[in-house]
Scaffold this motif. Structure first.
Motif, short mmCIF file in Angstrom:
data_model
loop_
_atom_site.label_atom_id
_atom_site.label_comp_id
_atom_site.label_asym_id
_atom_site.label_seq_id
_atom_site.Cartn_x
_atom_site.Cartn_y
_atom_site.Cartn_z
N LEU A 1 -2.90 7.44 6.43
CA LEU A 1 -1.78 8.24 5.93
C LEU A 1 -0.45 7.48 5.89
N PRO A 2 -0.06 6.74 6.94
CA PRO A 2 1.21 6.01 6.84
C PRO A 2 1.20 4.94 5.73
N ILE A 3 0.06 4.26 5.56
CA ILE A 3 -0.02 3.25 4.51
C ILE A 3 0.07 3.91 3.14
N CYS A 4 -0.60 5.06 2.98
CA CYS A 4 -0.49 5.79 1.72
C CYS A 4 0.95 6.21 1.46
N ALA A 5 1.61 6.69 2.49
CA ALA A 5 3.02 7.09 2.34
C ALA A 5 3.88 5.89 1.95
N LEU A 6 3.60 4.73 2.52
CA LEU A 6 4.37 3.53 2.22
C LEU A 6 4.25 3.13 0.75
N VAL A 7 3.02 3.07 0.24
CA VAL A 7 2.85 2.61 -1.14
C VAL A 7 3.39 3.63 -2.14
N VAL A 8 3.41 4.90 -1.74
CA VAL A 8 3.93 5.93 -2.65
C VAL A 8 5.46 5.96 -2.63
N THR A 9 6.05 6.01 -1.43
CA THR A 9 7.51 6.11 -1.33
C THR A 9 8.20 4.83 -1.80
N SER A 10 7.50 3.71 -1.77
CA SER A 10 8.09 2.46 -2.24
C SER A 10 8.19 2.41 -3.76
N GLY A 11 7.45 3.28 -4.43
CA GLY A 11 7.44 3.26 -5.88
C GLY A 11 6.35 2.40 -6.47
N ALA A 12 5.55 1.76 -5.60
CA ALA A 12 4.45 0.93 -6.11
C ALA A 12 3.40 1.77 -6.80
N VAL A 13 3.25 3.01 -6.34
CA VAL A 13 2.35 3.98 -6.97
C VAL A 13 3.19 5.13 -7.48
N PRO A 14 2.97 5.59 -8.70
CA PRO A 14 3.78 6.71 -9.23
C PRO A 14 3.66 7.95 -8.34
N LEU A 15 4.76 8.64 -8.19
CA LEU A 15 4.79 9.84 -7.36
C LEU A 15 4.28 11.04 -8.17
N THR A 16 3.00 10.97 -8.50
CA THR A 16 2.34 12.05 -9.23
C THR A 16 1.03 12.35 -8.52
N GLN A 17 0.60 13.60 -8.64
CA GLN A 17 -0.64 14.00 -7.98
C GLN A 17 -1.83 13.19 -8.46
N GLN B 1 -5.54 -2.90 -8.56
CA GLN B 1 -6.62 -3.28 -7.65
C GLN B 1 -6.11 -4.15 -6.51
N LEU B 2 -5.16 -5.03 -6.79
CA LEU B 2 -4.60 -5.87 -5.74
C LEU B 2 -3.89 -5.02 -4.69
N LEU B 3 -3.13 -4.03 -5.15
CA LEU B 3 -2.44 -3.14 -4.22
C LEU B 3 -3.44 -2.39 -3.35
N VAL B 4 -4.51 -1.89 -3.97
CA VAL B 4 -5.52 -1.14 -3.22
C VAL B 4 -6.20 -2.02 -2.19
N LEU B 5 -6.57 -3.24 -2.57
CA LEU B 5 -7.30 -4.11 -1.65
C LEU B 5 -6.44 -4.52 -0.45
N VAL B 6 -5.20 -4.86 -0.71
CA VAL B 6 -4.32 -5.27 0.39
C VAL B 6 -4.00 -4.07 1.28
N ALA B 7 -3.79 -2.91 0.65
CA ALA B 7 -3.57 -1.70 1.45
C ALA B 7 -4.78 -1.39 2.31
N LEU B 8 -5.97 -1.58 1.76
CA LEU B 8 -7.20 -1.34 2.54
C LEU B 8 -7.30 -2.28 3.73
N LEU B 9 -6.88 -3.53 3.56
CA LEU B 9 -6.89 -4.46 4.69
C LEU B 9 -6.00 -3.94 5.81
N ALA B 10 -4.82 -3.44 5.45
CA ALA B 10 -3.91 -2.91 6.46
C ALA B 10 -4.49 -1.66 7.10
N VAL B 11 -5.03 -0.76 6.28
CA VAL B 11 -5.61 0.50 6.79
C VAL B 11 -6.75 0.21 7.74
N GLU B 12 -7.66 -0.65 7.34
CA GLU B 12 -8.84 -0.90 8.16
C GLU B 12 -8.50 -1.68 9.42
#
Length: 265
Positions: free
Chosen positions: A103-119, A217-228
């Motif tokens: 959850l914190p990593i998801c919040a980070l990538v969303v609030t940073s604007g790296a991922v659009p703030l859409t459902q 995909q790069l964002l997802v993979l690096v985020a997954l490394l942090a999450v895991e």
């Protein structure tokens, strides 16, 4: 019409049935003890994805519905991981590494604007990260508890040398539990060379450019490394502190604190 999308026709069902049959037959032939699990997993996937396909439009219409769906993801992930590691009764602490990791990593990538703030962007990203945390926690928890069971003598020897219960447990289980990061590491190292993972393909099928697909995909993979990494570290701490354990009378399946109590008596 999207010509890159899978066509849902009768042949699609035939191919799915054939793939399940191949998997079950192979497991039976190899005596891998999971034939029923393969068939059940496939049937559950059909039912669950069918339900999600019907509900996803409603879920994506409001942030409250999306937040509720993400909460459901976390709870189901925790229940699944708890069964894999221990039991629902003793395994619910695994909710902590899954939630703290994803959850914190998801919040980070969303609030940073790296991922659009859409459902439609947030829910899939959250699902990927929660799934990664679940897998990492399950693998780390199982490996950590297996090591404490199989190397119980070494654990007690460490206690005899004066190590605290937590430190003794970490010496035994941490290196093995760290192997839970290997799948994520291999996937990240070989992306684009061995595999084109789901986020990349999904963006392309959705009409995005190859550059957008690669960045996603790069964002997802690096985020997954942090999450895991977070999920594994927290899971190991839970095991070492006796908060995540297995049921049963044999002393080698019990948590480090219980092991200490038994050996002291």
């Amino acid at each position: 019409m999207n010509h890159g999308a899978v066509s849902v026709r009768p042949v699609f069902a035939v191919v799915l049935a054939a793939l399940v049959l191949i998997a079950v037959t192979t497991v039976l032939a190899g005596r891998l003890n999971h034939a029923g699990g393969v068939a059940t997993a496939a049937l559950r996937a059909v039912g669950q994805l069918g339900a999600v396909a019907l509900l996803i439009t409603a879920v994506l219409r409001s942030w409250w519905a999306s937040a509720g769906f993400i909460t459901l993801m976390v709870l189901v992930a925790a229940a699944t991981s708890a069964r894999r590691i221990s039991s629902l009764r003793l395994g619910w602490p695994v909710l902590i590494p899954i939630a703290v990791g994803s959850l914190p990593i998801c919040a980070l990538v969303v609030t940073s604007g790296a991922v659009p703030l859409t459902q439609v962007a947030v829910v899939p990203i959250a699902g990927i990260l929660v799934g990664g945390a679940m897998t990492a926690a399950s693998l780390a928890g199982r490996r950590a508890l297996d090591e404490l069971r199989d190397r119980h003598g070494e654990y007690e020897a460490a206690l005899a040398l004066g190590l605290a219960p937590r430190d003794a447990a970490l010496e035994i289980c941490r290196p093995s539990a760290g192997q839970a990061l290997v799948p994520a590491l291999d996937q990240t190292r070989t992306v684009g060379l061995v595999t084109l993972p789901g986020a990349f393909v999904g963006v392309l099928l959705g009409g995005g450019t190859p550059v957008q697909a690669g960045a996603t995909q790069l964002l997802v993979l690096v985020a997954l490394l942090a999450v895991e990494a977070i999920a594994v570290a927290v899971t190991v701490e839970l095991v070492a502190n006796g908060l995540l354990s297995r049921p049963g009378p044999p002393h080698m399946t019990r948590s480090p604190r219980r092991l200490v109590t038994r050996s002291a008596g």
